[in-house]
Design an enzyme around this catalytic site. Structure first.
Site, mmCIF file in Angstrom:
data_model
loop_
_atom_site.group_PDB
_atom_site.id
_atom_site.type_symbol
_atom_site.label_atom_id
_atom_site.label_comp_id
_atom_site.label_asym_id
_atom_site.label_seq_id
_atom_site.Cartn_x
_atom_site.Cartn_y
_atom_site.Cartn_z
ATOM 1 N N LYS A 119 0.824 -1.215 0.000
ATOM 2 C CA LYS A 119 0.000 0.000 0.000
ATOM 3 C C LYS A 119 0.851 1.255 0.000
ATOM 4 O O LYS A 119 0.489 2.252 -0.612
ATOM 5 C CB LYS A 119 -0.969 -0.005 1.183
ATOM 6 C CG LYS A 119 -2.098 -1.005 0.998
ATOM 7 C CD LYS A 119 -3.338 -0.624 1.773
ATOM 8 C CE LYS A 119 -4.484 -1.546 1.383
ATOM 9 N NZ LYS A 119 -5.647 -1.436 2.259
ATOM 10 N N LYS A 201 -3.983 -10.410 -6.885
ATOM 11 C CA LYS A 201 -5.265 -10.793 -6.268
ATOM 12 C C LYS A 201 -6.386 -9.886 -6.758
ATOM 13 O O LYS A 201 -6.140 -8.725 -7.119
ATOM 14 C CB LYS A 201 -5.164 -10.800 -4.736
ATOM 15 C CG LYS A 201 -5.231 -9.453 -4.084
ATOM 16 C CD LYS A 201 -5.481 -9.571 -2.583
ATOM 17 C CE LYS A 201 -5.595 -8.156 -2.015
ATOM 18 N NZ LYS A 201 -5.922 -8.033 -0.639
ATOM 19 N N LYS A 204 -10.971 -4.655 -5.158
ATOM 20 C CA LYS A 204 -11.962 -3.648 -5.557
ATOM 21 C C LYS A 204 -11.322 -2.320 -5.936
ATOM 22 O O LYS A 204 -11.953 -1.472 -6.547
ATOM 23 C CB LYS A 204 -13.004 -3.466 -4.461
ATOM 24 C CG LYS A 204 -12.464 -3.120 -3.105
ATOM 25 C CD LYS A 204 -13.500 -3.368 -2.000
ATOM 26 C CE LYS A 204 -12.800 -3.485 -0.656
ATOM 27 N NZ LYS A 204 -13.405 -4.406 0.259
HETATM 28 P P1 TYM Z 1 -10.474 -6.678 3.463
HETATM 29 O O1 TYM Z 1 -11.570 -5.708 3.771
HETATM 30 O O2 TYM Z 1 -9.424 -6.276 2.483
HETATM 31 O O3 TYM Z 1 -11.065 -8.047 2.958
HETATM 32 C C1 TYM Z 1 -12.085 -8.744 3.678
HETATM 33 C C2 TYM Z 1 -11.821 -10.242 3.594
HETATM 34 O O4 TYM Z 1 -11.770 -10.655 2.219
HETATM 35 C C3 TYM Z 1 -10.585 -11.416 1.986
HETATM 36 N N1 TYM Z 1 -10.139 -11.163 0.608
HETATM 37 C C4 TYM Z 1 -9.922 -12.129 -0.303
HETATM 38 N N2 TYM Z 1 -10.021 -13.459 -0.228
HETATM 39 C C5 TYM Z 1 -9.725 -14.180 -1.340
HETATM 40 N N3 TYM Z 1 -9.339 -13.615 -2.518
HETATM 41 C C6 TYM Z 1 -9.221 -12.274 -2.639
HETATM 42 N N4 TYM Z 1 -8.855 -11.745 -3.788
HETATM 43 C C7 TYM Z 1 -9.513 -11.458 -1.494
HETATM 44 N N5 TYM Z 1 -9.503 -10.126 -1.256
HETATM 45 C C8 TYM Z 1 -9.884 -9.965 0.025
HETATM 46 C C9 TYM Z 1 -9.586 -10.883 3.011
HETATM 47 O O5 TYM Z 1 -8.585 -11.826 3.280
HETATM 48 C C10 TYM Z 1 -10.491 -10.642 4.210
HETATM 49 O O6 TYM Z 1 -10.652 -11.828 4.960
HETATM 50 N N6 TYM Z 1 -7.607 -6.105 7.506
HETATM 51 C C11 TYM Z 1 -8.771 -6.769 6.982
HETATM 52 C C12 TYM Z 1 -10.045 -6.438 7.699
HETATM 53 C C13 TYM Z 1 -9.973 -6.616 9.178
HETATM 54 C C14 TYM Z 1 -9.965 -7.871 9.862
HETATM 55 C C15 TYM Z 1 -9.915 -7.533 11.239
HETATM 56 C C16 TYM Z 1 -10.016 -9.196 9.427
HETATM 57 C C17 TYM Z 1 -9.921 -5.632 10.099
HETATM 58 N N7 TYM Z 1 -9.896 -6.168 11.357
HETATM 59 C C18 TYM Z 1 -9.902 -8.527 12.216
HETATM 60 C C19 TYM Z 1 -10.007 -10.197 10.434
HETATM 61 C C20 TYM Z 1 -9.945 -9.853 11.800
HETATM 62 C C21 TYM Z 1 -8.952 -6.363 5.521
HETATM 63 O O7 TYM Z 1 -8.477 -5.344 5.102
HETATM 64 O O8 TYM Z 1 -9.783 -7.171 4.816
#
Ligand code: TYM
Length: 336
Positions: A119, A201, A204
């Protein structure tokens, strides 16, 4: 009796950022698993709005997307009566514990986080301290609830590892305050790749709109995106190393239809990529359509969504405040 059953259930926590509508990657990597696990576990799921501001957000859009994401939690089949569904910033204990955990996270280990490196190479004009300290907030999200498991996609594994390290370090100093959580990463769907560049990956925030499927995309748009998905010249539906495009499509199909790769290879034996792409699109449409329909019904009922979010935050806070109080006592904060 009901209470006793709740206590026997293992607890899961996860969260998703409201920085745009989730993609098929978020859905297959995380949301679908959340819904699938909900009956078996005591669930806490959050809309991670505090995490979202580590990159600049338009205030009106952030507000809109936060409610949209909350509605989506219900639309995927989570139940606001059974599960604890809340918006992160409504539970101030997250920010409070994050600060404390910052003081138990090391600069060196935080510097190794690949998400920070990625990032900070994209948002070069805004490499803020929050972006760097992001994993400490994520650790707070998880540790506040003493979660046993954290269902996430593979990209969050490193953040889970640092959470475990921080928890173990804190426990090592003060005794067993935190449960050290386990990641729960589904075999399939853990890493859904871009439809245009399958070495990256699905995300969005990708500028190429054809590279990702949004969870609310209309069927014709889903069909078009799959038809233009990048594959290779071999035209044989077979999972093999190096064929990232077709492997990705097989992974998606496998998640939607519950078939393993061998079954898929058999089903499409002697048929070309064209047929397969249409079948994958169809499977995704069938998977997402009920979610879209439920979302459309929910999103106009703001009063209901706000009522659920308020109750969810109250429920979450009951657990979070207990953990925070214990932490503050252990650290030695003066209490009156
Ligand atoms: P975020 O908002 O980017 O994504 C949410 C969830 O989607 C999964 N994900 C994917 N899985 C498979 N293929 C992909 N291309 C893909 N893109 C996203 C992510 O692994 C995630 O599980 N930091 C986290 C959010 C968060 C969180 C937490 C997660 C904040 N606090 C505590 C678990 C526990 C995030 O940015 O996910």
């Amino acid at each position: 009796m009901k209470m006793q059953m709740m206590e026997n259930k293992k607890r899961i926590l996860s969260a998703i950022q409201p920085s745009g509508l989730p993609t098929l990657g978020n859905y297959l990597g995380a949301l679908k698993n959340w819904a699938g696990m909900a009956r078996e576990f005591d669930c806490f799921f959050a809309v991670a709005d505090l995490h979202a501001i580590t990159v600049r957000q338009d205030p009106a859009l952030l507000k809109k997307q936060t409610l949209q994401m909350y509605a989506l939690l219900l639309a995927i089949g989570l139940d606001p009566q059974r599960d604890t569904l809340f918006i992160q910033s409504h539970v101030p204990e997250h920010s409070q514990l994050a600060w404390i955990l910052n003081c138990y996270a090391q600069f060196g280990e935080m510097s190794r986080m690949t998400q920070f490196k990625d990032k900070s190479s994209v948002y070069t004009d805004n490499i803020n301290v929050g972006l760097f300290a992001y994993p400490a907030l994520m650790a707070a999200d998880i540790l506040l609830y003493q979660a046993d498991f954290v269902p996430v996609g593979a990209d969050q594994k490193q953040h889970l590892e640092i959470t475990r390290d921080i928890a173990a370090r804190f426990n090592g100093i003060y005794g067993d305050v935190f449960k050290v959580p386990e990641p729960y990463i589904g075999k399939q769907g853990a890493r859904i790749m871009s439809l245009q560049d399958p070495s990256r990956k699905m995300s969005k925030s990708d500028e190429n709109l054809k590279s990702f499927i949004s969870i609310l995309d209309k069927p014709d748009s889903i069909m078009k995106k799959f038809k233009s998905a990048v594959t290779d010249s071999q035209a044989q539906v077979k999972y093999s190393p190096g064929k990232d495009g077709i492997n990705n499509l097989m992974n998606i199909y496998s998640c939607c239809r519950g078939k393993d790769y061998e079954e898929i290879e058999k089903e499409f034996e002697g048929r070309g990529y064209g047929d397969f792409k249409v079948a994958v699109a169809q499977a995704v449409i069938e998977e997402l359509q009920p979610v879209s329909e439920r979302f459309e019904r929910l999103i106009d009922d703001k009063a209901y969504l706000e009522q659920c979010a308020r109750q969810g935050a109250q429920k979450a806070q009951m657990t979070a405040s207990r953990t925070l109080e214990q932490v503050m006592k252990k650290v030695g904060f003066y209490k009156i």
